[in-house]
Design a protein around this motif. Structure first.
Motif, PDB file in Angstrom:
ATOM      1  N   GLY A 280     106.512  33.867   0.914  1.00 38.63           N
ATOM      2  CA  GLY A 280     107.564  35.539   1.234  1.00 38.63           C
ATOM      3  C   GLY A 280     106.587  36.065   2.215  1.00 38.63           C
ATOM      4  N   GLY A 281     107.900  36.783   2.875  1.00 36.19           N
ATOM      5  CA  GLY A 281     106.640  37.492   4.223  1.00 36.19           C
ATOM      6  C   GLY A 281     107.676  37.610   5.594  1.00 36.19           C
ATOM      7  N   GLU A 282     107.524  38.181   6.210  1.00 38.37           N
ATOM      8  CA  GLU A 282     108.264  37.987   7.127  1.00 38.37           C
ATOM      9  C   GLU A 282     107.392  37.817   8.584  1.00 38.37           C
ATOM     10  N   TYR A 283     107.808  37.208   9.729  1.00 40.96           N
ATOM     11  CA  TYR A 283     106.604  37.039  10.094  1.00 40.96           C
ATOM     12  C   TYR A 283     107.570  36.906  12.137  1.00 40.96           C
ATOM     13  N   HIS A 284     106.785  37.120  13.041  1.00 39.94           N
ATOM     14  CA  HIS A 284     107.961  37.466  14.175  1.00 39.94           C
ATOM     15  C   HIS A 284     107.159  36.475  15.061  1.00 39.94           C
ATOM     16  N   LEU A 285     108.341  35.735  15.883  1.00 40.21           N
ATOM     17  CA  LEU A 285     108.326  34.695  16.955  1.00 40.21           C
ATOM     18  C   LEU A 285     108.436  35.480  18.173  1.00 40.21           C
ATOM     19  N   PRO A 286     107.507  35.227  19.193  1.00 43.82           N
ATOM     20  CA  PRO A 286     107.981  35.797  20.593  1.00 43.82           C
ATOM     21  C   PRO A 286     108.168  34.700  21.314  1.00 43.82           C
ATOM     22  N   GLY A 287     110.146  34.559  21.562  1.00 45.54           N
ATOM     23  CA  GLY A 287     110.648  33.484  22.394  1.00 45.54           C
ATOM     24  C   GLY A 287     110.799  33.564  24.108  1.00 45.54           C
ATOM     25  N   ALA A 288     110.022  34.297  24.364  1.00 48.46           N
ATOM     26  CA  ALA A 288     109.829  34.236  26.071  1.00 48.46           C
ATOM     27  C   ALA A 288     108.970  33.899  26.802  1.00 48.46           C
ATOM     28  N   ASP A 289     109.475  33.238  27.651  1.00 43.78           N
ATOM     29  CA  ASP A 289     108.113  32.218  28.266  1.00 43.78           C
ATOM     30  C   ASP A 289     106.995  30.766  27.436  1.00 43.78           C
ATOM     31  N   LEU A 290     107.913  30.339  26.999  1.00 44.07           N
ATOM     32  CA  LEU A 290     107.970  28.985  26.055  1.00 44.07           C
ATOM     33  C   LEU A 290     108.040  27.845  27.006  1.00 44.07           C
ATOM     34  N   ARG A 291     108.557  27.863  28.055  1.00 44.03           N
ATOM     35  CA  ARG A 291     109.082  27.008  28.919  1.00 44.03           C
ATOM     36  C   ARG A 291     108.959  25.867  28.246  1.00 44.03           C
ATOM     37  N   ASN A 292     108.550  25.114  27.481  1.00 43.54           N
ATOM     38  CA  ASN A 292     108.985  23.802  26.754  1.00 43.54           C
ATOM     39  C   ASN A 292     108.642  23.568  25.346  1.00 43.54           C
ATOM     40  N   ALA A 293     109.255  22.533  24.962  1.00 41.69           N
ATOM     41  CA  ALA A 293     108.803  22.383  23.591  1.00 41.69           C
ATOM     42  C   ALA A 293     107.531  22.039  23.251  1.00 41.69           C
ATOM     43  N   SER A 294     106.657  22.166  23.494  1.00 42.17           N
ATOM     44  CA  SER A 294     105.146  21.615  22.984  1.00 42.17           C
ATOM     45  C   SER A 294     105.184  23.420  22.475  1.00 42.17           C
ATOM     46  N   GLY A 295     105.860  24.696  23.664  1.00 35.84           N
ATOM     47  CA  GLY A 295     104.956  26.344  23.536  1.00 35.84           C
ATOM     48  C   GLY A 295     106.011  26.665  22.610  1.00 35.84           C
ATOM     49  N   LEU A 296     106.778  26.072  22.665  1.00 31.89           N
ATOM     50  CA  LEU A 296     107.617  26.479  21.225  1.00 31.89           C
ATOM     51  C   LEU A 296     107.115  26.312  20.115  1.00 31.89           C
ATOM     52  N   HIS A 297     106.556  25.361  19.847  1.00 29.04           N
ATOM     53  CA  HIS A 297     105.683  24.737  18.566  1.00 29.04           C
ATOM     54  C   HIS A 297     103.986  25.515  18.268  1.00 29.04           C
ATOM     55  N   CYS A 298     103.517  25.273  19.844  1.00 29.78           N
ATOM     56  CA  CYS A 298     102.589  26.525  19.781  1.00 29.78           C
ATOM     57  C   CYS A 298     102.938  27.721  19.104  1.00 29.78           C
ATOM     58  N   ALA A 299     104.128  28.167  19.276  1.00 28.72           N
ATOM     59  CA  ALA A 299     104.054  29.359  19.591  1.00 28.72           C
ATOM     60  C   ALA A 299     104.828  29.360  17.610  1.00 28.72           C
ATOM     61  N   ILE A 300     105.238  28.168  17.727  1.00 25.16           N
ATOM     62  CA  ILE A 300     105.660  28.676  16.028  1.00 25.16           C
ATOM     63  C   ILE A 300     104.171  28.961  15.250  1.00 25.16           C
ATOM     64  N   GLY A 301     102.963  27.596  14.742  1.00 27.67           N
ATOM     65  CA  GLY A 301     102.355  27.938  14.205  1.00 27.67           C
ATOM     66  C   GLY A 301     101.276  29.250  14.393  1.00 27.67           C
ATOM     67  N   GLU A 302     101.418  29.630  15.792  1.00 25.23           N
ATOM     68  CA  GLU A 302     100.116  30.667  15.661  1.00 25.23           C
ATOM     69  C   GLU A 302     101.416  32.353  14.988  1.00 25.23           C
ATOM     70  N   ALA A 303     102.222  31.860  15.136  1.00 21.24           N
ATOM     71  CA  ALA A 303     103.309  33.092  14.226  1.00 21.24           C
ATOM     72  C   ALA A 303     103.414  32.470  12.606  1.00 21.24           C
ATOM     73  N   LEU A 304     103.503  31.756  12.685  1.00 16.11           N
ATOM     74  CA  LEU A 304     103.393  31.534  11.045  1.00 16.11           C
ATOM     75  C   LEU A 304     101.801  31.432   9.980  1.00 16.11           C
ATOM     76  N   LEU A 305     100.709  31.604  11.477  1.00 13.22           N
ATOM     77  CA  LEU A 305      99.898  30.445  10.416  1.00 13.22           C
ATOM     78  C   LEU A 305      98.402  31.715  11.661  1.00 13.22           C
TER      79      LEU A 305
END
Length: 376
Positions: A280-305
């Motif tokens: 449950g709950g709502e989480y927010h992922l900032p999607g700009a300036d991620l540059r690469n897939a590893s950056g996207l996964h760093c951002a996902i882990g941070e946004a969720l946990l």
């Protein structure tokens, strides 16, 4: 096992590493403590470049650099095998030598040796060229140049500096040709004494000498498999984590793709306690300036946990995280801000077979597992 701090160590420098094995019941067994390790961030020599030809592929593969990749051999029985490709590039796509309706995909790469593929149960029914993040770039019936003998990579030296062996390790060092501790891990500690990383290193001892740090300590030279070391890209990341798990959002942004991957591995291996899974709950992922897939996964882990957290480093690992054990399970809502910007930044990761960009593939994987994804 509780890591041991420098006060119990009773020396003017802290314990930075633990050598840990297993007892007869498979329980963790402290083999030794040491102050430093030299050679941990060594990069292995890359394997020599080779040219492979993936034959009989459907049209759609594109010429271009892939980076880390794999060739996966699929069998009818489901016993699959894979070969790791280093710095892979699709050099050419040409009409098929056996069928002009199909294409042959020419790949240049370093190929890690793998002789265990011969244990596959039955012949391979197809071969897939797969990127590090799980996207299938081409599928063919055979790979010319793949099934050859390759020399194993030379092991690398790893020197334990200022080591205080416990009795099981002392016995193994005395009996160089006798039984050794078996499965052995190196645990790296941060400034608080918390385990920051743990990795298998084996126990192949070259020599033992009185330590350069003096006292009753010893220095031990091991040889380890090259792929068991974190590599030079991880050094700056480990230095940042040395004070403890990151507390500030976006601390990973200053690293390149290799550094961000090292960040994800530290987030995974540090075993950050999360408590029972929640949903449950709502989480927010900032999607700009991620540059690469590893950056996207760093951002996902941070946004969720939260900062320094792990929730997958690729599509398969993300799917594993969604199954539980990482602190959060569906259903929940992920608001992906600037989704179009993420798609544009990661445009090079588009799967030619589906036409989907990596962010869209990832969003669909989340949705298949019960996450509501809002593309904002």
């Amino acid at each position: 096992m509780q890591p041991v701090g420098h006060r119990e160590w009773e020396r003017p420098f802290p314990v930075r590493y633990l050598i840990v094995g297993e007892d007869e019941d498979g329980e963790e067994l402290l083999l030794g403590r040491c102050a430093a390790v030299e050679g941990l961030f060594t990069d292995p020599a890359p394997p020599p470049r080779e040219v492979l030809v993936l034959r009989g592929c459907a049209p759609g593969a594109a010429v271009g650099w892939l980076g880390p990749a794999e060739i996966v051999g699929r069998t009818a029985s489901g016993f699959d095998a894979w070969w790791t490709l280093v710095d892979a590039e699709v050099l050419s796509v040409a009409p098929g030598a056996d069928d002009s309706a199909l294409v042959d995909v020419v790949i240049g790469a370093g190929v890690h040796p793998a002789d265990w593929h011969r244990n596959a149960d039955g012949p391979f029914v197809r071969f897939e060229l797969v990127t590090r993040r799980g996207a299938v770039r081409a599928t063919g019936r055979a790979v010319a140049g793949l099934a050859v003998d390759r020399p194993a990579a030379d092991p690398l030296p790893l020197r334990l500096v200022g080591c205080e062996p416990a009795e099981p390790m002392r016995a193994a060092l005395r009996k160089r040709r006798g039984p050794h501790p078996g499965y052995t891990e190196l645990w790296s500690l941060d400034d608080t004494g918390r385990v920051m990383d743990r990795r298998a290193i084996g126990f192949d001892v070259e020599w033992t000498r009185p330590s350069v740090l003096g006292g009753a300590l010893v220095d031990v030279l091991l040889t380890v498999e090259a792929d068991g070391l974190p590599g030079s890209a991880a050094r700056a990341v480990w230095r940042q984590w040395q004070a403890g798990p990151p507390r500030q959002a976006g601390s990973w942004r200053g690293f390149d793709a290799a550094g961000r991957h090292a960040w994800l591995m530290l987030a995974l291996r540090s075993g950050r306690p999360l408590g029972p899974d929640r949903s449950g709950g709502e989480y927010h992922l900032p999607g700009a300036d991620l540059r690469n897939a590893s950056g996207l996964h760093c951002a996902i882990g941070e946004a969720l946990l939260g900062p320094g957290s792990y929730y997958g480093w690729g599509l398969d690992a993300l799917s594993d995280s969604l199954c539980g054990g990482f602190g959060l399970v569906p259903p929940f809502t992920l608001v992906w801000h600037d989704f179009a910007a993420t798609e544009e930044e990661l445009a090079a990761d588009r799967d030619p077979a589906t036409g989907l960009g990596y962010p869209e593939e990832l969003a669909r994987e989340l949705e298949r597992d019960g996450v509501t994804v809002v593309r904002a």
